[in-house]
Every structure is written in structure tokens, then in C-alpha cells.
Scaffold this motif. Sequence first.
Motif, PDB file in Angstrom:
ATOM      1  N   ARG A   1      50.702  14.044   4.023  1.00  0.00           N
ATOM      2  CA  ARG A   1      51.999  14.342   4.653  1.00  0.00           C
ATOM      3  C   ARG A   1      52.642  15.567   4.004  1.00  0.00           C
ATOM      4  NH1 ARG A   1      57.494  13.287   4.373  1.00  0.00           N
ATOM      5  NH2 ARG A   1      58.462  12.888   6.432  1.00  0.00           N
TER       6      ARG A   1
ATOM      7  N   LEU B   1      53.495  18.994   6.046  1.00  0.00           N
ATOM      8  CA  LEU B   1      54.843  19.562   6.098  1.00  0.00           C
ATOM      9  C   LEU B   1      54.881  20.959   5.510  1.00  0.00           C
ATOM     10  CD1 LEU B   1      57.020  16.442   5.150  1.00  0.00           C
ATOM     11  CD2 LEU B   1      56.731  17.488   7.409  1.00  0.00           C
TER      12      LEU B   1
ATOM     13  N   LEU C   1      53.520  23.183   8.055  1.00  0.00           N
ATOM     14  CA  LEU C   1      54.506  23.375   9.130  1.00  0.00           C
ATOM     15  C   LEU C   1      55.551  24.406   8.727  1.00  0.00           C
ATOM     16  CD1 LEU C   1      55.828  22.599  11.820  1.00  0.00           C
ATOM     17  CD2 LEU C   1      56.949  20.684  10.633  1.00  0.00           C
ATOM     18  N   ASP C   2      56.064  24.306   7.500  1.00  0.00           N
ATOM     19  CA  ASP C   2      57.044  25.280   7.039  1.00  0.00           C
ATOM     20  C   ASP C   2      56.459  26.689   7.025  1.00  0.00           C
ATOM     21  OD1 ASP C   2      58.930  23.318   6.733  1.00  0.00           O
ATOM     22  OD2 ASP C   2      58.567  23.022   4.584  1.00  0.00           O
TER      23      ASP C   2
ATOM     24  N   ASN D   1      67.799  27.057   5.243  1.00  0.00           N
ATOM     25  CA  ASN D   1      67.795  25.786   5.977  1.00  0.00           C
ATOM     26  C   ASN D   1      69.232  25.318   6.084  1.00  0.00           C
ATOM     27  OD1 ASN D   1      64.811  25.038   6.215  1.00  0.00           O
ATOM     28  ND2 ASN D   1      64.997  25.434   4.021  1.00  0.00           N
TER      29      ASN D   1
ATOM     30  N   PRO E   1      62.931  22.106  13.566  1.00  0.00           N
ATOM     31  CA  PRO E   1      61.571  21.556  13.330  1.00  0.00           C
ATOM     32  C   PRO E   1      61.468  20.046  13.539  1.00  0.00           C
ATOM     33  CG  PRO E   1      62.689  21.845  11.243  1.00  0.00           C
ATOM     34  CD  PRO E   1      63.665  22.291  12.300  1.00  0.00           C
TER      35      PRO E   1
ATOM     36  N   GLU F   1      58.420  18.927  15.637  1.00  0.00           N
ATOM     37  CA  GLU F   1      57.144  19.163  14.965  1.00  0.00           C
ATOM     38  C   GLU F   1      56.970  18.235  13.759  1.00  0.00           C
ATOM     39  OE1 GLU F   1      56.052  23.756  15.460  1.00  0.00           O
ATOM     40  OE2 GLU F   1      58.145  23.448  14.864  1.00  0.00           O
ATOM     41  N   ARG F   2      58.086  17.979  13.063  1.00  0.00           N
ATOM     42  CA  ARG F   2      57.997  17.031  11.963  1.00  0.00           C
ATOM     43  C   ARG F   2      57.718  15.624  12.477  1.00  0.00           C
ATOM     44  NH1 ARG F   2      62.801  18.905   7.739  1.00  0.00           N
ATOM     45  NH2 ARG F   2      61.756  20.852   7.064  1.00  0.00           N
TER      46      ARG F   2
ATOM     47  N   VAL G   1      54.118  15.381  12.843  1.00  0.00           N
ATOM     48  CA  VAL G   1      53.487  15.175  11.543  1.00  0.00           C
ATOM     49  C   VAL G   1      53.595  13.692  11.135  1.00  0.00           C
ATOM     50  CG1 VAL G   1      53.634  15.687   9.077  1.00  0.00           C
ATOM     51  CG2 VAL G   1      53.791  17.536  10.762  1.00  0.00           C
ATOM     52  N   ASP G   2      54.792  13.131  11.337  1.00  0.00           N
ATOM     53  CA  ASP G   2      54.978  11.716  10.989  1.00  0.00           C
ATOM     54  C   ASP G   2      54.088  10.823  11.844  1.00  0.00           C
ATOM     55  OD1 ASP G   2      56.789  12.378   9.046  1.00  0.00           O
ATOM     56  OD2 ASP G   2      58.546  12.108  10.345  1.00  0.00           O
TER      57      ASP G   2
END
Length: 497
Positions: A39, A43, A46-47, A138, A170, A173-174, A177-178
Motif C-alpha cells: 500500500r 501510494l 500515485l503521488d 497539499n 486524488p 485514485e487512492r 489503491v485501497d
Amino acid sequence: MRRTRDRRGRILGSARARVLIGALALLAGTIAVSIVVDRALLLAQLDERIDANLAQEVAEFEQLAQGIDPDSGEPFGSDVAAIFDTFFARNIPDTDEVFLGLVDGRPYLRSPDAPYPLEDVASLVASWGSAREPAYGNASTPGGDVRYLVVPVVVTGGEREGTFVVARFPAAERAEVDDAVRAAATVGLVAFLVAAAAAWAIAGRVLAPLRDLAHAADAVREDNLSERIPVDGSGELAELTQTFNAMLDRVEGAFATQRSFLDDAGHELRTPITVIRGHLELAASDEPLGEATREVVFDELDRMTRIVEDLLLIAKAERPDFVVPGPVDVADLTHEIVAKASPLVDREWEVRAEAVVVAQLDRERITQAWMNLVRNAVQHTTDGQRITVFSVVAGEHLELGVSDQGEGVPAEDRDRIFDRFGRGASARRTRSDGAGLGLAIATAIAAAHGGRVDLRDTPGGGATFVLCLPAAAVETPTTPTVVEDERTEEELPWPAS
């Protein structure tokens, strides 16, 4: 209830459960760590992807700002508003992406279909409008967390200041990921349960020999020592099973020896005890027989003492300290045996060969064994017959022997005479005062030295008993000294020199 708790405690305390719990704890820890690490990596990726997309949009904006205004055909120059108009008209943001243009610190344009109107967040607008250098950041908004890149628009000679902001939400998209992590966790849980079931079955199969060992050990009784465990496969458990079976063989042999010992000792001691009882009863009823009775009693008591001492000696033969080897001059010991034996009876004593060597032997035990062979020869010969003592190194053995010219040993007695209380037919006929332990003692002493006792025929009649000891005990082997004899080598009971 208590029985259930006891049964649960036995199961959890078993080796199978402990092995399984340890393995599953390690597996669960590995799965949990891998999920957390996966995870975090997803992430982080993704960032990085979001930052790359933001940087790409800014690069496209800067390229446009340095280009030509399509309406006038001239460079944009200091017209910040025209730059924003052209860029927002030509570029469509990705899903969850927002373009925002600020002129003089106030919102000028925003891309359509934004997840949330960022121009309504006054604190962000004020921060972006005052930015003098590009910056990532952020922020938390009513529409969710946002990742942004703000870039000041610098134009030469411009009267107005501009700021370009590209931002991305995000959350979606997060969430993907989850979802991927939850799917991996589900797969890991299923794998964990399958591994638990497989590990339980495998552990049971691997540890089955241990259960068999426990059952076999529980089944061992004095009246049931034949239980053995089948050896399956190879490896540590197979070796453990073989070792356990070997231990049971030794235990069974020890019990058999004990039973034989008790039977033999009871049989041999019963006779002198009966004799003593009979004479004591006779002495009580007839006083004149008292002196004769006392002699018989003492004689039988001496015989019982010899039997007990011999039995104790054989019992000690299994102990590791039964023999204490040291350097022994074999030639000197050979003559010592004859010197000790010759005064006993009227026989023709001779030394046929002597091994001039030094060997690692227990002198006291070897002397005792050799003298037992001599006494055996004395019991089976008559006055004037020859008894020969010899010692030679023959091949892989050091041989210490006694040869006689007696009646020999019949074929049916050759095995039995080495047993405890075993006597040949001639000894039974002559009612020898021995207990039949001499050859058994010699055999035990030879075995303790790693050797054996051999029985050979003496040419011309008689028997030859030989202590065959490993030649590895010899430290300085040389050519044996041989005393001249009128017989040929083929007629001699010992090896040719």
C-alpha cells in the motif's frame, strides 16, 4: 467442561499445534507486512504520477505563454489574460483535475466540470496569489484533499500579475489503491487459511512418527518388548525412529539377559542351598556328623560365593569402565600364565609361541580370561597330558590361546558351552565343581576388548580356545618367538609363524 478445557489444553500444548502456531504466526506477519508495504508503495507511485501530470500541464502552459496569440498573430507579450484564455480554451483537464488562473491575485478562469470550485477557498486563493516561486502542496478542502502545483506567470513589461494553478483530487485514485490492497488482503487471507489447513495436515504427517514413538513407548511392558515402529522415508525423524527401535532392541536384550540371569542363578544356587539345608537338618538330628557337615556346608558356601562373584563380573561387563587398557608385554604375560597354572595340577606345560609385542590391554581382565581357558583345559585333561599356551599376531588379530590333548568338544556342545552355566557332556559326567561360567567370563572380557573367543580342534585330539583380539591394540608388532616342536605346522592349532 473441565474435560473440554483439558482436551483443548492438550491440543494447544502439542508439538503439532506449537509448530503450526509458529508457522502461521510467521506467515500472518509476512502477509501483513507485505500488504502494508504494498500500500505504501502504491501510494508513493500515485503521488509520483500525480506530480508528473501536474508538471506536464505546467510545462504545456509555459510553452503556450512563450508562443503566438492565435487571435492577433503576435506574441502574447504582457497580456496575461490572453494567455489564460487561449490555454483554457485549448486544454481539457483530466478527470479529478482542475485548472485555475489568477490575475492580480483574484480568480480569473477555472476549467469546467471541476470536482470542487477551488476559487471559493479564500485561504488557498490568497496563498496562491502571493506565490513568487513554483511550489507543490497539499490542501484539505470541502471537496476533499487536493494536490496542487502553483506557478507565477512572469511577463516582461506587464502591468498585471498572473498565477497558474493546476490541482488534482486524488481521492478516487487512492480509493482504487485501497481496493487493490483489500483484494490483496482477501487473497492473503484465503492463502493463509489454505496454508493453515495444509500445514495442519502436513505437520500431522511429519510428526506422525513422534506419535508412533509415544504409543510404542507406552506399549512397552516387561511382557511385551517386541513392539517396533516401521521406518518410513529418510531424514531426522527416520533416524530418530531407527534409534528408538535400536533402544528397544537393547531394552529387550537387557530384559532377556535379566530373565536368563535370574533363571540360571536360581538353578545353580538352588543345588548348594539344598545341600546345605539337608546337612544342617542331618547335623541337628545326629551330633557325630557335625564336623563332616560343617566341611560340606563351607564347601558349598565357597561354591556359592564363586558363582555370585562370577555372575557379578559378567554383569559388570556391560559397563564402559569394565576394562582399563594399558601397555602389556604379551610375551611376559604368556610366561606369567604358565607360571601361575603349572603348580595347579600335574600336566605337561609348554609355551609354543610368544608374541614379542606390547599391546593395549587390561592386564588383569585378560589374565583372568586366559586363566579361565587354562582351567577349562585342566578340567578336560588328565595327569601327564600336554597343555600348550601360546600368543601370536595373526593377520588382523592378536591371538592368546590354550591348547589341550583332552577329549575335545562335541559338535552339539560347541555353542552351548559359551553360555552362562553351560557345560559340555564330559563336564556333566565328571560333575565338575565349576559353575559353567568360565568361558562366559572369557567371552565377556574378549568382547569388552573388541574381540571374541574361538574354539578350534587340536590336531590329534583335544580342543584349542583362543582369545582373538584386534591387532589394532598392538603397539610394537614383531616376529613372534616360536619354541621348537616336533609336530609339523599343519598339525599345530595356532597359525604358522
